[in-house]
Design a protein around this motif. Structure first.
Motif, PDB file in Angstrom:
ATOM      1  N   ARG A  40       0.832  -1.208   0.000  1.00 49.56           N
ATOM      2  CA  ARG A  40       0.000   0.000   0.000  1.00 49.56           C
ATOM      3  C   ARG A  40       0.870   1.263   0.000  1.00 49.56           C
ATOM      4  O   ARG A  40       0.519   2.269  -0.611  1.00 49.56           O
ATOM      5  CB  ARG A  40      -0.932  -0.014   1.214  1.00 49.56           C
ATOM      6  CG  ARG A  40      -1.840   1.213   1.312  1.00 49.56           C
ATOM      7  CD  ARG A  40      -3.071   0.914   2.158  1.00 49.56           C
ATOM      8  NE  ARG A  40      -2.739   0.534   3.515  1.00 49.56           N
ATOM      9  CZ  ARG A  40      -2.682   1.397   4.535  1.00 49.56           C
ATOM     10  NH1 ARG A  40      -2.919   2.682   4.321  1.00 49.56           N
ATOM     11  NH2 ARG A  40      -2.402   0.980   5.742  1.00 49.56           N
ATOM     12  N   ALA A  41       1.994   1.205   0.687  1.00 50.39           N
ATOM     13  CA  ALA A  41       2.891   2.360   0.732  1.00 50.39           C
ATOM     14  C   ALA A  41       3.620   2.571  -0.588  1.00 50.39           C
ATOM     15  O   ALA A  41       4.007   3.692  -0.918  1.00 50.39           O
ATOM     16  CB  ALA A  41       3.908   2.186   1.858  1.00 50.39           C
ATOM     17  N   MET A  66       1.758   6.452   7.361  1.00 51.99           N
ATOM     18  CA  MET A  66       0.859   5.363   7.726  1.00 51.99           C
ATOM     19  C   MET A  66       0.961   4.986   9.202  1.00 51.99           C
ATOM     20  O   MET A  66      -0.032   4.659   9.842  1.00 51.99           O
ATOM     21  CB  MET A  66       1.149   4.141   6.855  1.00 51.99           C
ATOM     22  CG  MET A  66       0.665   4.293   5.416  1.00 51.99           C
ATOM     23  SD  MET A  66       1.352   3.048   4.276  1.00 51.99           S
ATOM     24  CE  MET A  66       0.860   1.523   5.096  1.00 51.99           C
ATOM     25  N   ASP A  67       2.171   5.034   9.737  1.00 53.62           N
ATOM     26  CA  ASP A  67       2.369   4.663  11.143  1.00 53.62           C
ATOM     27  C   ASP A  67       3.703   5.234  11.611  1.00 53.62           C
ATOM     28  O   ASP A  67       4.742   4.571  11.519  1.00 53.62           O
ATOM     29  CB  ASP A  67       2.346   3.143  11.315  1.00 53.62           C
ATOM     30  CG  ASP A  67       2.213   2.726  12.776  1.00 53.62           C
ATOM     31  OD1 ASP A  67       2.769   3.417  13.641  1.00 53.62           O
ATOM     32  OD2 ASP A  67       1.548   1.701  13.044  1.00 53.62           O
ATOM     33  N   GLY A  68       3.673   6.451  12.115  1.00 56.43           N
ATOM     34  CA  GLY A  68       4.888   7.140  12.513  1.00 56.43           C
ATOM     35  C   GLY A  68       5.723   6.415  13.546  1.00 56.43           C
ATOM     36  O   GLY A  68       6.928   6.225  13.358  1.00 56.43           O
ATOM     37  N   LEU A 118      -2.471   8.375   7.915  1.00 53.21           N
ATOM     38  CA  LEU A 118      -2.628   9.533   7.042  1.00 53.21           C
ATOM     39  C   LEU A 118      -2.710   9.039   5.594  1.00 53.21           C
ATOM     40  O   LEU A 118      -2.139   7.997   5.250  1.00 53.21           O
ATOM     41  CB  LEU A 118      -1.455  10.496   7.190  1.00 53.21           C
ATOM     42  CG  LEU A 118      -1.259  11.158   8.555  1.00 53.21           C
ATOM     43  CD1 LEU A 118      -0.115  12.165   8.480  1.00 53.21           C
ATOM     44  CD2 LEU A 118      -2.528  11.819   9.038  1.00 53.21           C
ATOM     45  N   PRO A 119      -3.402   9.761   4.730  1.00 52.74           N
ATOM     46  CA  PRO A 119      -3.503   9.326   3.329  1.00 52.74           C
ATOM     47  C   PRO A 119      -2.131   9.199   2.687  1.00 52.74           C
ATOM     48  O   PRO A 119      -1.235  10.015   2.937  1.00 52.74           O
ATOM     49  CB  PRO A 119      -4.329  10.438   2.679  1.00 52.74           C
ATOM     50  CG  PRO A 119      -5.091  11.063   3.803  1.00 52.74           C
ATOM     51  CD  PRO A 119      -4.193  10.984   4.996  1.00 52.74           C
ATOM     52  N   ASP A 202       2.013  16.633   6.593  1.00 53.74           N
ATOM     53  CA  ASP A 202       0.937  17.594   6.345  1.00 53.74           C
ATOM     54  C   ASP A 202      -0.442  16.949   6.240  1.00 53.74           C
ATOM     55  O   ASP A 202      -0.611  15.888   5.659  1.00 53.74           O
ATOM     56  CB  ASP A 202       1.205  18.347   5.043  1.00 53.74           C
ATOM     57  CG  ASP A 202       0.002  19.176   4.600  1.00 53.74           C
ATOM     58  OD1 ASP A 202      -0.224  20.237   5.224  1.00 53.74           O
ATOM     59  OD2 ASP A 202      -0.725  18.723   3.696  1.00 53.74           O
ATOM     60  N   THR A 203      -1.409  17.645   6.823  1.00 56.29           N
ATOM     61  CA  THR A 203      -2.824  17.310   6.621  1.00 56.29           C
ATOM     62  C   THR A 203      -3.609  18.557   6.222  1.00 56.29           C
ATOM     63  O   THR A 203      -4.626  18.456   5.544  1.00 56.29           O
ATOM     64  CB  THR A 203      -3.449  16.711   7.894  1.00 56.29           C
ATOM     65  OG1 THR A 203      -3.304  17.642   8.979  1.00 56.29           O
ATOM     66  CG2 THR A 203      -2.801  15.383   8.247  1.00 56.29           C
TER      67      THR A 203
END
Length: 233
Positions: A40-41, A66-68, A118-119, A202-203
Motif C-alpha cells: 500500500r505504501a 501510515m504509522d509514525g 494519514l492518506p 501535512d494534513t
C-alpha cells in the motif's frame, strides 16, 4: 492562490544507505510491517519514469504517514545505526551523528506519536519532471537553494504544471537513497522550524501527489528534490 510553502535543508555529504531500490528491502526494517502495508505504501511501484531509489523515497515517506511510531522503531532505527557507522570517518562526527538524546530526535519521537493512517502520497510524472529539472540545474551550477539560476522560484516551477494549487518543496543533500532522504527530511536536524517534517506530515494543505528526483551534485555528492501539490482526484 493558496500559500506556497518553501523549505530548505542542507545535509553534510554521506554515503548512501542500501534500501529497497536495489531490490533488497532490509529484513530487519521490514519486520513489523505486513506485505499488504508495504504494498500500500509503494504507490510509485509502477512509475517507470522514476529510479528504484526515487520510488523508495515515496514509499518510505508513505510508511511514515501510515504509522509514525512504527517507522521510527523499524526503518528509521536501522538507518540511524548505519548512518552513524558511516559518519565515523568524518572529523565532525559528533555533529553528523544521530542520537536518541538529541532534541531533534526527541521532538520527532513526540511528533510521530499521533501519526497513524494519514492518506498516502501518489507519484506524479509531470511534477517529477519539474523536480528533476531543478535537481539537474543545482548539480550543473553547483548550488543548493529553491531559487533556480534563471530566477524562478519553486512556486514558478510548480505553477507551470499546476497553477493555483497548494504546493510545497523539500530539498535534501548528501544522500543517494530513498530511505536516507526520507529519514533525514523527517528528522529535520538543525532546522529549527521543522518545516520539512511538517510538509511530510501535512494534513492541512491536503497534499496528495508528489514529484521526486535524486541526482548527483557537485558539492554534496547527491541532491534530492521533493515537490508537493494538492490535486483533485
Amino acid at each position: 492562490m493558496k500559500k506556497l510553502i518553501i523549505l530548505f535543508l542542507v545535509i553534510a555529504p554521506a554515503f548512501g544507505f542500501r534500501s529497497a531500490g536495489s531490490g533488497e528491502l532490509s529484513q530487519s526494517g521490514a519486520n513489523g510491517w505486513t506485505k499488504e502495508e508495504l504494498s500500500r505504501a509503494n504507490t510509485a511501484g509502477a512509475a517507470k519514469y522514476l529510479t528504484p531509489e526515487e520510488r523508495d523515497f515515496i514509499m518510505y515517506t508513505n510508511l511514515i504517514r501510515m504509522d509514525g511510531p512504527r517507522f521510527l522503531n523499524t526503518f528509521f532505527e536501522e538507518f540511524m545505526e548505519s548512518h552513524n557507522r558511516q559518519m565515523r570517518q568524518y572529523s565532525n562526527y559528533n555533529d553528523l551523528k544521530i542520537t536518541k538524546s538529541d532534541k531533534y530526535y526527541k521532538s520527532l519521537q513526540k511528533d510521530l506519536e499521533g501519526i497513524k493512517d494519514l492518506p498516502v502520497l501518489w507519484p506524479d510524472e509531470a511534477l517529477s519532471w519539474v523536480a528533476r529539472q531543478h535537481a539537474k540545474d543545482m548539480n550543473k551550477y553547483n548550488y543548493a537553494e529553491h531559487k533556480s539560476r534563471d530566477g524562478r522560484s519553486a512556486k514558478d516551477r510548480i505553477s507551470q504544471m499546476y497553477p493555483k494549487k497548494s504546493m510545497g518543496e523539500n530539498l535534501s543533500f548528501g544522500f543517494a537513497t530513498g530511505l536516507g532522504n526520507a529519514c533525514m527530511l523527517v528528522l529535520d536536524k538543525n532546522v529549527p522550524d521543522l518545516g520539512h517534517r511538517k510538509l511530510i506530515l501535512d494534513t492541512g494543505y491536503k497534499f496528495n501527489f508528489v514529484g521526486v528526483s535524486i541526482q548527483p551534485h557537485k558539492g554534496y555528492r547527491y541532491c534530492a528534490v521533493m515537490d508537493f501539490v494538492a490535486l483533485p482526484r
